[in-house]
Design a protein around this motif. Structure first.
Motif, PDB file in Angstrom:
ATOM      1  N   MET A 127     -17.820 -64.454  52.886  1.00 53.11           N
ATOM      2  CA  MET A 127     -16.726 -63.526  51.909  1.00 53.11           C
ATOM      3  C   MET A 127     -15.790 -62.804  52.973  1.00 53.11           C
ATOM      4  SD  MET A 127     -16.578 -62.759  49.096  1.00 53.11           S
ATOM      5  CE  MET A 127     -18.120 -63.154  48.106  1.00 53.11           C
ATOM      6  N   ARG A 128     -14.671 -62.704  52.842  1.00 56.18           N
ATOM      7  CA  ARG A 128     -13.536 -62.196  53.787  1.00 56.18           C
ATOM      8  C   ARG A 128     -12.928 -60.950  53.006  1.00 56.18           C
ATOM      9  NH1 ARG A 128     -12.693 -67.706  53.747  1.00 56.18           N
ATOM     10  NH2 ARG A 128     -11.344 -67.697  52.241  1.00 56.18           N
ATOM     11  N   TYR A 153     -20.178 -59.617  56.342  1.00 53.74           N
ATOM     12  CA  TYR A 153     -18.903 -59.957  55.650  1.00 53.74           C
ATOM     13  C   TYR A 153     -17.881 -60.174  56.864  1.00 53.74           C
ATOM     14  CZ  TYR A 153     -20.272 -58.664  51.240  1.00 53.74           C
ATOM     15  OH  TYR A 153     -21.298 -58.538  50.038  1.00 53.74           O
ATOM     16  N   ASP A 168     -10.978 -62.134  50.000  1.00 55.00           N
ATOM     17  CA  ASP A 168     -11.584 -62.580  48.711  1.00 55.00           C
ATOM     18  C   ASP A 168     -11.521 -61.243  48.137  1.00 55.00           C
ATOM     19  OD1 ASP A 168     -12.475 -65.363  49.058  1.00 55.00           O
ATOM     20  OD2 ASP A 168     -13.731 -64.444  50.862  1.00 55.00           O
ATOM     21  N   TYR A 169     -11.396 -59.950  48.840  1.00 57.12           N
ATOM     22  CA  TYR A 169     -11.457 -58.710  48.227  1.00 57.12           C
ATOM     23  C   TYR A 169     -10.495 -57.893  49.177  1.00 57.12           C
ATOM     24  CZ  TYR A 169     -15.361 -59.338  44.968  1.00 57.12           C
ATOM     25  OH  TYR A 169     -16.289 -59.638  44.074  1.00 57.12           O
ATOM     26  N   GLU A 189     -19.685 -59.424  42.506  1.00 59.77           N
ATOM     27  CA  GLU A 189     -19.707 -60.796  42.436  1.00 59.77           C
ATOM     28  C   GLU A 189     -20.729 -61.192  41.272  1.00 59.77           C
ATOM     29  OE1 GLU A 189     -18.749 -63.727  45.008  1.00 59.77           O
ATOM     30  OE2 GLU A 189     -17.371 -61.955  44.622  1.00 59.77           O
TER      31      GLU A 189
END
Length: 421
Positions: A1-2, A29, A38-39, A107
């Motif tokens: 997860m980026r 992360y 991603d966020y 998520e």
């Protein structure tokens, strides 16, 4: 997860971002750029109305572009309703330790919204030291003032000073990582320690006793607190490790307006602090803040501000046009100043400020000064800071080093110099 963190506003927000970065890395992360994230965490500022509008536009832009967004910083406290309902989570400034929880819940399709005034000691949290020249060390959060125009206090709350031993620990850790400049930051450095039986002067004595060749830049300190121990503070400033830089906001040169602002000092007391510093530190770089167009500011009040500026001759003035913030007393005051008049006063003060700044900087031409180089300048060359924190640009040189420089040219906002190596 980026994850990508986009930070706005003060140095406090920068430090908060580095805490969140460390927490995310420790949880597995990956910190990425904006495109691959991603966020996106938008670490907001809401000190002024135009800033809030910019935050709203930026959050909407990211959401419209398909990004998952989590909002942190001051905006949730100042105007929660301004935040787009599509965001994946909202954390206040005292809930940044829950950033991993916010993503994990998002998520699972849940949204964490936490803006309560929790008590956390941020210096006890991990922090990412990514390298560089300057490192921000928060020394406290919140303040003891109740200025009628300020919404930041809704976010940061009442003063909580961090313990001196934790501050010393972080300074030593930063120096061990190669940082050469320590920036002490809080909502009001002037009242540091009042809640734990100490003050800024005593803290500085502890920090300057640390071994190493480094400099300390002290952030904003309000006059009503500084005046209580000004002689001790000036003595602390005389140490060679302290930049001869004083950020002392006056906000208005009219005592009636200061009273309406609930600033808790007079123009005369502000000048007393300035004069006490200048008697011992002739090269003092004085920065101040002024708000124009505060409710009830008539022409006489504005002229009193102009006359104060002409008398005191600050090196730099941060001029702001008053803008009403949600929930503040000033927003409900009568005699609001019309926008065009506030803009006119702002422009006049800005021109006066540039004229004074140029006259001060011009006197430095031909002098040899010590400079700490910071890195590539926005307009080319290497940017650095003199020992009274004047911005100076040299053609080339090492970064993160102290160099001797001859000042060749001055402008109102920066100096140009030649390194003497």
């Amino acid at each position: 997860m980026r994850v990508y963190i986009e930070t706005y506003g003060c140095t406090r927000n920068r430090a908060d971002a580095e805490i969140m970065e460390a927490l995310l890395l420790n949880a597995g992360y990956e910190l990425s750029n904006l495109d691959s994230a991603d966020y996106v965490i938008v670490n907001t500022c809401a000190v002024k109305d135009p800033t809030e509008h910019h935050m709203r536009r930026r959050i909407k832009e990211l959401l419209d572009g398909g990004k998952k967004v989590i909002v942190t910083g001051c905006l949730p406290h100042v105007n929660l309703k301004a935040i787009d309902g599509r965001v994946s989570g909202i954390l206040g400034v005292k809930s940044i330790d829950r950033i991993v929880d916010a993503i994990e819940l998002a998520e699972r399709g849940e949204r964490l919204v936490e803006i309560e005034q929790r008590s956390i000691d941020k210096l006890s949290l991990p922090r990412l030291l990514s390298g560089g020249v300057a490192f921000v060390v928060p020394i406290g959060e919140g303040c003891l003032n109740a200025c009628t125009y300020c919404a930041t206090r809704f976010a940061r709350g009442v003063l909580k000073s961090y313990r001196p031993e934790l501050i010393v620990k972080w300074v030593k850790e930063a120096l061990a990582k190669g940082y050469r400049e320590i920036q002490l930051s809080s909502e009001d450095n002037g009242c540091y320690g009042f809640d734990i039986g100490t003050n800024l002067a005593e803290l500085l004595d502890e920090l300057t006793a640390i071994d190493g060749d480094f400099r300390i830049r002290i952030g904003m300190a309000n006059p009503n607190h500084v005046i209580k121990y000004v002689d001790d503070l000036v003595e602390a400033y005389l140490d060679e490790k302290i930049y001869k830089f004083l950020h002392l906001p006056v906000q208005s040169g009219d005592n009636r307006i200061l009273k309406l602002m609930v600033r808790n000092y007079t123009v005369e007391e502000f000048e007393d602090v300035v004069n006490t510093f200048r008697r011992k530190i002739p090269d003092l770089n004085l920065n101040t803040d002024i708000i124009v167009g505060f409710p009830g500011e008539d022409e006489d009040a504005f002229q009193n501000t102009v006359e104060l500026v002409k008398r005191v001759k600050p090196d730099k003035i941060n001029v702001s046009r008053y803008s009403p913030r949600p929930g503040t007393i000033a927003a409900r005051m009568k005699n609001q100043v019309v926008g065009w008049r506030a803009k006119e006063r702002s422009r006049y003060l800005h021109r006066l400020r540039l004229s004074i700044s140029y006259e001060i900087n011009k006197k430095l031409v031909g002098r040899e000064v010590e400079v700490l180089t910071h890195g590539q300048g926005k307009k080319g060359g290497i940017e650095g800071r003199t020992m009274n924190y004047k911005d100076i640009i040299i053609p080339d040189g090492p970064v993160g080093e102290f160099v001797r420089v001859r000042v060749e040219k001055a402008t109102a906002t920066y100096l140009l110099g030649t390194p003497l190596f």
